[in-house]
Each structure stands twice: as C-alpha cells, then as structure tokens.
Scaffold this motif. Structure first.
Motif, PDB file in Angstrom:
ATOM      1  N   ARG A  59       3.786  -4.145  -9.825  1.00  0.00           N
ATOM      2  CA  ARG A  59       2.367  -3.876 -10.629  1.00  0.00           C
ATOM      3  C   ARG A  59       1.566  -2.595 -10.281  1.00  0.00           C
ATOM      4  N   MET A  60       1.772  -2.471  -8.979  1.00  0.00           N
ATOM      5  CA  MET A  60       0.768  -1.229  -8.706  1.00  0.00           C
ATOM      6  C   MET A  60       1.466   0.095  -9.366  1.00  0.00           C
ATOM      7  N   GLN A  61       2.942   0.238  -9.358  1.00  0.00           N
ATOM      8  CA  GLN A  61       3.376   1.320 -10.045  1.00  0.00           C
ATOM      9  C   GLN A  61       2.904   1.321 -11.726  1.00  0.00           C
ATOM     10  N   ALA A  62       2.875   0.192 -12.249  1.00  0.00           N
ATOM     11  CA  ALA A  62       2.572  -0.026 -13.680  1.00  0.00           C
ATOM     12  C   ALA A  62       1.301   0.471 -13.758  1.00  0.00           C
ATOM     13  N   LEU A  63       0.244   0.145 -13.033  1.00  0.00           N
ATOM     14  CA  LEU A  63      -1.174   0.555 -13.085  1.00  0.00           C
ATOM     15  C   LEU A  63      -1.086   2.111 -12.876  1.00  0.00           C
ATOM     16  N   ILE A  64      -0.451   2.569 -11.893  1.00  0.00           N
ATOM     17  CA  ILE A  64      -0.415   4.178 -12.000  1.00  0.00           C
ATOM     18  C   ILE A  64       0.211   5.044 -13.064  1.00  0.00           C
ATOM     19  N   ASP A  65       1.134   4.234 -13.660  1.00  0.00           N
ATOM     20  CA  ASP A  65       1.965   4.932 -14.875  1.00  0.00           C
ATOM     21  C   ASP A  65       1.296   4.856 -15.870  1.00  0.00           C
ATOM     22  N   ALA A  66       0.301   3.773 -16.058  1.00  0.00           N
ATOM     23  CA  ALA A  66      -0.533   3.527 -17.378  1.00  0.00           C
ATOM     24  C   ALA A  66      -1.890   4.328 -17.097  1.00  0.00           C
ATOM     25  N   GLY A  67      -2.059   4.872 -16.183  1.00  0.00           N
ATOM     26  CA  GLY A  67      -3.429   5.485 -15.909  1.00  0.00           C
ATOM     27  C   GLY A  67      -4.414   4.558 -15.851  1.00  0.00           C
ATOM     28  N   LYS A  68      -4.281   3.264 -15.390  1.00  0.00           N
ATOM     29  CA  LYS A  68      -5.173   2.130 -15.414  1.00  0.00           C
ATOM     30  C   LYS A  68      -5.967   2.414 -14.102  1.00  0.00           C
ATOM     31  N   GLN A  69      -6.934   1.816 -13.917  1.00  0.00           N
ATOM     32  CA  GLN A  69      -7.727   1.878 -12.741  1.00  0.00           C
ATOM     33  C   GLN A  69      -7.090   0.882 -11.546  1.00  0.00           C
ATOM     34  N   LEU A  70      -7.217   1.188 -10.410  1.00  0.00           N
ATOM     35  CA  LEU A  70      -6.670   0.855  -9.181  1.00  0.00           C
ATOM     36  C   LEU A  70      -7.772  -0.234  -8.817  1.00  0.00           C
ATOM     37  N   PRO A  71      -6.822  -1.447  -8.134  1.00  0.00           N
ATOM     38  CA  PRO A  71      -7.833  -2.418  -7.422  1.00  0.00           C
ATOM     39  C   PRO A  71      -8.817  -1.871  -6.645  1.00  0.00           C
ATOM     40  N   THR A  72      -9.803  -2.281  -6.355  1.00  0.00           N
ATOM     41  CA  THR A  72     -10.694  -2.032  -5.257  1.00  0.00           C
ATOM     42  C   THR A  72     -10.854  -2.828  -4.169  1.00  0.00           C
ATOM     43  N   HIS A  73      -9.950  -3.678  -3.977  1.00  0.00           N
ATOM     44  CA  HIS A  73      -9.833  -4.593  -2.933  1.00  0.00           C
ATOM     45  C   HIS A  73      -7.923  -4.792  -2.735  1.00  0.00           C
ATOM     46  N   CYS A  74      -7.542  -4.621  -1.444  1.00  0.00           N
ATOM     47  CA  CYS A  74      -6.359  -4.989  -1.279  1.00  0.00           C
ATOM     48  C   CYS A  74      -6.167  -5.402   0.149  1.00  0.00           C
ATOM     49  N   ALA A  75      -5.514  -6.646   0.422  1.00  0.00           N
ATOM     50  CA  ALA A  75      -5.382  -7.176   1.796  1.00  0.00           C
ATOM     51  C   ALA A  75      -3.840  -7.897   1.910  1.00  0.00           C
ATOM     52  N   ILE A  76      -2.967  -6.804   2.004  1.00  0.00           N
ATOM     53  CA  ILE A  76      -1.678  -7.413   2.262  1.00  0.00           C
ATOM     54  C   ILE A  76      -1.421  -7.103   3.776  1.00  0.00           C
ATOM     55  N   THR A  77      -1.569  -6.481   4.408  1.00  0.00           N
ATOM     56  CA  THR A  77      -1.309  -6.264   5.914  1.00  0.00           C
ATOM     57  C   THR A  77      -1.131  -7.593   6.707  1.00  0.00           C
ATOM     58  N   GLU A  78      -2.083  -8.535   6.714  1.00  0.00           N
ATOM     59  CA  GLU A  78      -2.194  -9.555   7.195  1.00  0.00           C
ATOM     60  C   GLU A  78      -1.099 -10.531   7.039  1.00  0.00           C
ATOM     61  N   GLN A  79      -0.738 -10.523   5.699  1.00  0.00           N
ATOM     62  CA  GLN A  79       0.559 -11.335   5.370  1.00  0.00           C
ATOM     63  C   GLN A  79       1.758 -10.837   6.114  1.00  0.00           C
ATOM     64  N   VAL A  80       2.013  -9.405   5.828  1.00  0.00           N
ATOM     65  CA  VAL A  80       3.149  -8.861   6.446  1.00  0.00           C
ATOM     66  C   VAL A  80       3.129  -9.134   8.065  1.00  0.00           C
ATOM     67  N   GLU A  81       1.810  -8.983   8.458  1.00  0.00           N
ATOM     68  CA  GLU A  81       1.811  -9.279   9.988  1.00  0.00           C
ATOM     69  C   GLU A  81       2.228 -11.037  10.436  1.00  0.00           C
ATOM     70  N   MET A  82       2.060 -11.930   9.697  1.00  0.00           N
ATOM     71  CA  MET A  82       2.271 -13.105   9.895  1.00  0.00           C
ATOM     72  C   MET A  82       3.738 -13.279   9.528  1.00  0.00           C
ATOM     73  N   VAL A  83       4.413 -12.685   8.775  1.00  0.00           N
ATOM     74  CA  VAL A  83       5.987 -13.019   8.187  1.00  0.00           C
ATOM     75  C   VAL A  83       6.647 -12.390   8.683  1.00  0.00           C
ATOM     76  N   LEU A  84       6.626 -10.894   8.774  1.00  0.00           N
ATOM     77  CA  LEU A  84       7.804 -10.291   9.439  1.00  0.00           C
ATOM     78  C   LEU A  84       7.936 -10.203  10.822  1.00  0.00           C
ATOM     79  N   SER A  85       9.212 -10.207  11.441  1.00  0.00           N
ATOM     80  CA  SER A  85       9.220 -10.341  12.815  1.00  0.00           C
ATOM     81  C   SER A  85       8.755  -8.922  13.263  1.00  0.00           C
ATOM     82  N   ASN A  86       8.644  -9.004  14.897  1.00  0.00           N
ATOM     83  CA  ASN A  86       8.159  -8.029  15.634  1.00  0.00           C
ATOM     84  C   ASN A  86       8.637  -6.476  15.152  1.00  0.00           C
ATOM     85  N   ASN A  87      10.091  -6.682  15.287  1.00  0.00           N
ATOM     86  CA  ASN A  87      10.894  -5.258  15.265  1.00  0.00           C
ATOM     87  C   ASN A  87      10.566  -4.766  13.653  1.00  0.00           C
TER      88      ASN A  87
END
Length: 117
Positions: A59-87
């Motif tokens: 989805r992010m790549q499609a926005l870039i390729d189409a020259g569309k406006q990018l989101p002005t808010h993104c918060a994916i790091t917290e989910q990564v922190e909760m799901v992935l193992s420490n290493n």
C-alpha cells in the motif's frame, strides 16, 4: 517523487531486507478473506509478518508509485514491539520507527540507516 516519498521508498526497501534477514518475508499469502479484516494490523486474520508484506509495504509503495499524498500519521512500531521476539525486534523496529517518524513527524532518518539500503 517528493523527498519524503523517496525516503519512504528507501525505508520500505530496507524493511523488506530486514524481514528477509530474520526469515519473516517468506510467509504464505493469507487467504483472500483475510484482507477484509476490520481490525488494526488485521490481527484477527493474519500474522504481523503477513500484514507487513502483503498490506503495509504494497500500500505504501502504491501511494509512492501513484504520486499520491502519503499518510500524515503512522504507528506500526508498537505492534512490531509486541509481536516479534527480542532478537528479531531490534532490526525491524529500527526501520519501522524511522517510517513512523518520517510520516508522523516529518523527521528525516539518519544517514547511517539510509546507507544500509
């Protein structure tokens, strides 16, 4: 392509590279019905690795390729922190945090991070 779109493109490429490095890229494509989830990160229908590979990055790549406006808010790091193992977490979180800050705060990622693409 805007400067932020160029930076996001580099970060998406690095995210893919990091996911491949921790063997989290070769995940099976979810069932088509899984894409209809209404929950954040599709947590009820797919793994975080599937969501990153089959929803977020395309989805992010499609926005870039189409020259569309990018989101002005993104918060994916917290989910990564909760799901992935420490290493696995640190290498992926470094990139997702840079994406979050670029889109939400317009903060340019460090040159050392961008050189890793």
């Amino acid at each position: 392509m805007t400067p932020n779109a160029k930076l996001l493109n580099k970060l998406l490429n690095l995210l893919e590279k990091r996911l491949k490095h921790i063997n989290a890229w070769q995940v099976a494509q979810p069932d088509p019905a899984a894409f209809n989830s209404q929950t954040p990160f599709c947590v009820d229908t797919m793994s975080l690795e599937q969501w990153l590979r089959y929803i977020f990055i395309p989805r992010m790549q499609a926005l870039i390729d189409a020259g569309k406006q990018l989101p002005t808010h993104c918060a994916i790091t917290e989910q990564v922190e909760m799901v992935l193992s420490n290493n696995e977490k640190a290498r992926v979180m470094e990139v997702t945090l840079a994406i979050d800050k670029l889109l939400t705060e317009q903060k340019i990622p460090s040159a050392s991070l961008l050189k890793q693409v």
